[in-house]
Design a protein around this motif. Structure first.
Motif, short mmCIF file in Angstrom:
data_model
loop_
_atom_site.label_atom_id
_atom_site.label_comp_id
_atom_site.label_asym_id
_atom_site.label_seq_id
_atom_site.Cartn_x
_atom_site.Cartn_y
_atom_site.Cartn_z
N MET A 1 9.15 7.60 7.05
CA MET A 1 7.88 6.94 7.31
C MET A 1 8.03 6.02 8.51
SD MET A 1 5.65 4.31 4.99
CE MET A 1 7.12 3.53 4.44
N ASN A 2 7.01 6.00 9.32
CA ASN A 2 6.96 5.16 10.51
C ASN A 2 5.73 4.27 10.42
OD1 ASN A 2 7.40 4.31 13.26
ND2 ASN A 2 5.79 5.73 13.86
N ILE A 3 5.89 2.98 10.70
CA ILE A 3 4.75 2.06 10.76
C ILE A 3 4.58 1.64 12.21
CG2 ILE A 3 3.80 -0.17 10.04
CD1 ILE A 3 5.22 0.24 7.37
N ARG A 4 3.36 1.75 12.70
CA ARG A 4 3.06 1.43 14.10
C ARG A 4 1.67 0.83 14.21
NH1 ARG A 4 -0.77 4.94 15.71
NH2 ARG A 4 -0.78 7.05 14.86
N SER A 5 1.39 0.27 15.38
CA SER A 5 0.04 -0.21 15.68
C SER A 5 -0.89 0.99 15.79
CB SER A 5 0.03 -0.99 16.99
OG SER A 5 0.79 -2.17 16.86
N VAL A 60 -0.68 1.35 10.96
CA VAL A 60 -0.74 2.60 10.20
C VAL A 60 0.67 3.02 9.79
CG1 VAL A 60 -2.84 3.40 11.34
CG2 VAL A 60 -0.64 4.12 12.24
N ALA A 61 0.74 3.66 8.64
CA ALA A 61 1.98 4.30 8.18
C ALA A 61 1.79 5.80 8.38
CB ALA A 61 2.23 3.99 6.71
N GLU A 62 2.78 6.41 9.01
CA GLU A 62 2.72 7.84 9.30
C GLU A 62 3.87 8.58 8.63
OE1 GLU A 62 1.19 8.92 13.71
OE2 GLU A 62 3.16 8.00 13.61
N GLU A 63 3.56 9.77 8.18
CA GLU A 63 4.58 10.72 7.73
C GLU A 63 4.18 12.07 8.30
OE1 GLU A 63 5.74 11.00 3.67
OE2 GLU A 63 6.29 8.90 3.56
N ASP A 64 5.09 12.75 8.93
CA ASP A 64 4.82 14.06 9.52
C ASP A 64 3.56 14.05 10.38
OD1 ASP A 64 7.06 15.13 8.18
OD2 ASP A 64 5.84 15.40 6.37
N GLN A 66 0.95 12.38 10.20
CA GLN A 66 -0.28 12.13 9.47
C GLN A 66 -0.33 10.66 9.08
OE1 GLN A 66 -2.85 14.25 8.62
NE2 GLN A 66 -1.82 15.72 9.94
N VAL A 67 -1.49 10.04 9.25
CA VAL A 67 -1.67 8.66 8.79
C VAL A 67 -1.82 8.72 7.27
CG1 VAL A 67 -3.16 6.63 8.83
CG2 VAL A 67 -2.69 7.89 10.95
N VAL A 68 -0.91 8.04 6.57
CA VAL A 68 -0.92 8.07 5.10
C VAL A 68 -1.23 6.71 4.49
CG1 VAL A 68 0.63 10.05 5.02
CG2 VAL A 68 1.60 7.74 4.98
N GLY A 69 -1.35 5.68 5.34
CA GLY A 69 -1.69 4.35 4.86
C GLY A 69 -2.07 3.46 6.02
N ILE A 70 -2.85 2.42 5.70
CA ILE A 70 -3.29 1.47 6.73
C ILE A 70 -3.30 0.06 6.16
CG2 ILE A 70 -4.72 3.14 7.97
CD1 ILE A 70 -6.48 0.46 6.03
N VAL A 71 -3.18 -0.90 7.06
CA VAL A 71 -3.43 -2.29 6.72
C VAL A 71 -4.15 -2.93 7.91
CG1 VAL A 71 -1.15 -3.13 7.50
CG2 VAL A 71 -2.44 -4.45 5.82
N ILE A 72 -5.23 -3.66 7.61
CA ILE A 72 -5.95 -4.43 8.62
C ILE A 72 -5.60 -5.89 8.40
CG2 ILE A 72 -8.21 -5.14 9.52
CD1 ILE A 72 -9.41 -2.61 8.29
N LEU A 73 -5.18 -6.59 9.45
CA LEU A 73 -4.88 -8.01 9.32
C LEU A 73 -5.21 -8.76 10.59
CD1 LEU A 73 -1.18 -8.88 9.85
CD2 LEU A 73 -1.95 -6.53 10.05
N THR A 128 3.75 -1.16 -0.13
CA THR A 128 4.72 -2.26 -0.02
C THR A 128 5.23 -2.37 1.42
OG1 THR A 128 5.38 -2.01 -2.32
CG2 THR A 128 6.94 -3.13 -0.85
N ALA A 129 5.55 -1.23 2.03
CA ALA A 129 6.05 -1.24 3.41
C ALA A 129 4.99 -1.79 4.37
CB ALA A 129 6.48 0.16 3.83
N LEU A 130 3.74 -1.42 4.16
CA LEU A 130 2.65 -1.93 5.01
C LEU A 130 2.47 -3.44 4.83
CD1 LEU A 130 0.13 1.00 4.67
CD2 LEU A 130 1.06 0.14 6.84
#
Length: 189
Positions: A1-5, A60-64, A66-73, A128-130
């Motif tokens: 999993m990768n988390i990026r802007s 955003v959290a990405e896997e393959d 694909q965006v699989v999760g988001i957090v707005i802050l 949790t990662a986000l």
């Protein structure tokens, strides 16, 4: 999993996650209960800078790929400014200069506006990662606390936030619905 802007071109993958998490609040912000209008509104505002739904405030959290999760802050002291474009649109749409949005964030905290994970990826630690990535972003800007709201009836999310050391300190009403305001101190050990 990768988390990026997030990037504007993520809209088609991010917006369904926004709507999933926000539920009826998405309609309130869009000024409509029509799914297509809500989707168009969310997509438009996500791709624009300087508003609460902007890609600029989203991780955003990405896997393959694909965006699989988001957090707005964002920081609470910017909340009113970030809400202005949405309020202006709602006032014009409804022809009502008195429209406002309920206050969610306090001036002295970073605020997690929305956290959402694709149902197909639940239970894998993405939320949790986000949250941890959001905390790191806030900590990097020397913030001392971060906060979020959780639906009083969402026990699963409430347990996760408690596990991550968020403490309930108030009840806030958004669109006449009660949410628990939870905060976490961000201090380096």
């Amino acid at each position: 999993m990768n988390i990026r802007s997030a990037r504007p071109e993520d809209a088609s993958q991010v917006v369904p996650l926004f709507i999933q998490a926000m539920d009826s609040i998405a309609g309130t912000l869009a000024g409509s209960d029509q799914p297509r209008e809500v989707q168009t509104f969310m997509s438009t505002f996500f791709q624009l800078p300087a508003n609460r739904l902007s890609y600029q405030n989203t991780l955003v959290a990405e896997e393959d790929r694909q965006v699989v999760g988001i957090v707005i802050l964002y920081h609470g002291r910017k909340a009113a400014m970030l809400d202005q474009p949405i309020i202006a649109r709602l006032r014009a749409l409804k022809n009502d200069p008195q429209i406002t949005l309920d206050k969610e964030a306090e001036e002295d905290e970073w605020y997690i506006d929305t956290l959402s994970v694709s149902p197909n990826y639940g239970g894998r630690g993405i939320g949790t990662a986000l949250l941890r990535a959001a905390e790191e972003r806030a900590r990097a800007i020397e913030s001392t606390s971060i906060a979020l709201l959780v639906d009083r009836d969402n026990q699963r999310a409430h347990r996760l936030y408690q596990y991550l050391n968020y403490q309930q300190d108030a009840v806030v009403y958004i669109s006449h619905h009660p949410y628990l305001h939870m905060t976490k101190r961000l201090v380096d050990a």
